[in-house]
Design a protein around this motif. Structure first.
Motif: not given
Length: 335
Positions: A187-189, A195-206
């Motif tokens: 999970m992105a910080p 509880g904020l999610f975006s394409a960039k939170s998927d990038v963090f997981s990647f």
């Protein structure tokens, strides 16, 4: 739901009445079974468990979303089955199971040469780019991890498990939720804490997935003698010392392309930077993987620690992830 509907009897016959011998595993959704249809086609059946943390909403969400998606790096949904209390999703069968079964196994990891590692990395990146930018729906996966990357007979990667995914409108950048779902360690910080999610939170997981693929070690539960913290911190320490190659699995160092290894690890650090605006988009990641252009230096990274319980939900099954944790963020400053 715009997908094919299978009769319960057809699925029961295909799986030999959900025989234990046909059970492939168990995730947050419930057990997964291998089956063979009357025409000889092999299938994977996800059967919603009554004790599952995921329910009818996640079932419908996954069926609706993935039915509209067509990409070589996304697992293909063949249909669903609704019979009384039964809820099942029917997928194409992936004979080599999930990526984590290879990269975290000392013997099986050697089946994957560096060229196969790199092909998997690029395939996952292209699949995620399709979700974020090129599909008819703009989709945030929210649970990208090694166990949700499946491998076909030729070891091509396919992203799976869309029960937690969310769609975005054309001009929507981020969203907020009071129900944090996903798997700790990926999970992105900003998502884990606010509880904020975006394409960039998927990038963090990647980025985490990329670190794990190259190191052969899990971010969560990582242990290094005389050092505290997780795999991210270990990578950051090695980066500052100019010894990032020490993070890579010895087999890859001995047999792989060292410049590409280092480049992939560098890209992973860019993906796991603390602030979303500093992380590259998946379009940029795909370009960086396919070129030799100079990469920017990573800024501070996002580190996740697990302390006291707090209300959160995890989609993970038996992969060792906790469903209730308090997560706080801290930084290590680059010198």
């Amino acid at each position: 739901m715009d997908v094919a509907v299978f009769e319960f009897g057809t699925i029961a016959q295909a799986t030999d009445s959900f025989s234990f011998m046909n059970k492939l595993g168990h995730g947050g959704f419930g057990p997964v079974y291998k089956g063979t249809l009357a025409n000889g086609q092999e299938i994977a059946v996800k059967r919603l468990s009554k004790s599952s943390g995921q329910g009818p909403n996640e079932f419908k969400n996954e069926a609706k979303l993935i039915a509209k998606l067509q990409h070589r790096n996304l697992v293909r949904l063949l249909g669903c089955c609704i019979h009384g209390d039964e809820r099942m999703l029917v997928y194409e069968y992936m004979p080599n199971r999930s990526l984590d079964k290879f990269i975290f196994d000392e013997t099986r990891c050697r089946v994957l040469t560096w060229s196969k590692h790199f092909r998997i990395i690029c395939g996952v990146a292209r699949g995620l780019l399709y979700l974020h930018q090129d599909s008819r729906l703009r989709i945030i996966h929210r649970d990208l991890k090694t166990s949700n990357v499946l491998l076909d007979s030729e070891m091509n990667p396919k992203i799976s498990d869309f029960g937690m995914a969310r769609t975005f409108g054309g001009d929507q950048i981020e969203a907020n939720t009071n129900r944090v779902v996903g798997t700790y360690g990926y999970m992105a910080p900003e998502y884990a804490i606010d509880g904020l999610f975006s394409a960039k939170s998927d990038v963090f997981s990647f980025g985490i997935l990329l670190l794990e693929i190259i190191s052969g070690r899990k971010n969560r539960g990582f242990y290094h003698s005389n050092q505290s913290g997780n795999l991210i911190e270990h990578a950051w320490r090695l980066w500052k010392k100019g010894k990032l190659l020490d993070l890579a699995d010895e087999f890859l160092v001995e047999t792989g392309d060292l410049s590409k290894l280092l480049r992939c690890m560098h890209i992973s650090l860019l993906c796991i930077q603390l602030y979303p605006e500093d992380r590259p988009s998946m379009a940029s990641v795909v370009l960086m993987l396919g070129s030799d252009n100079e990469l920017p230096l990573p800024k501070e990274l996002g580190f996740l620690f697990h302390k006291k319980p707090f209300e959160a939900n995890s989609s993970s099954g038996n992969d060792g992830s906790s469903s209730r944790n308090e997560i706080s963020s801290s930084l290590l400053e680059a010198r």
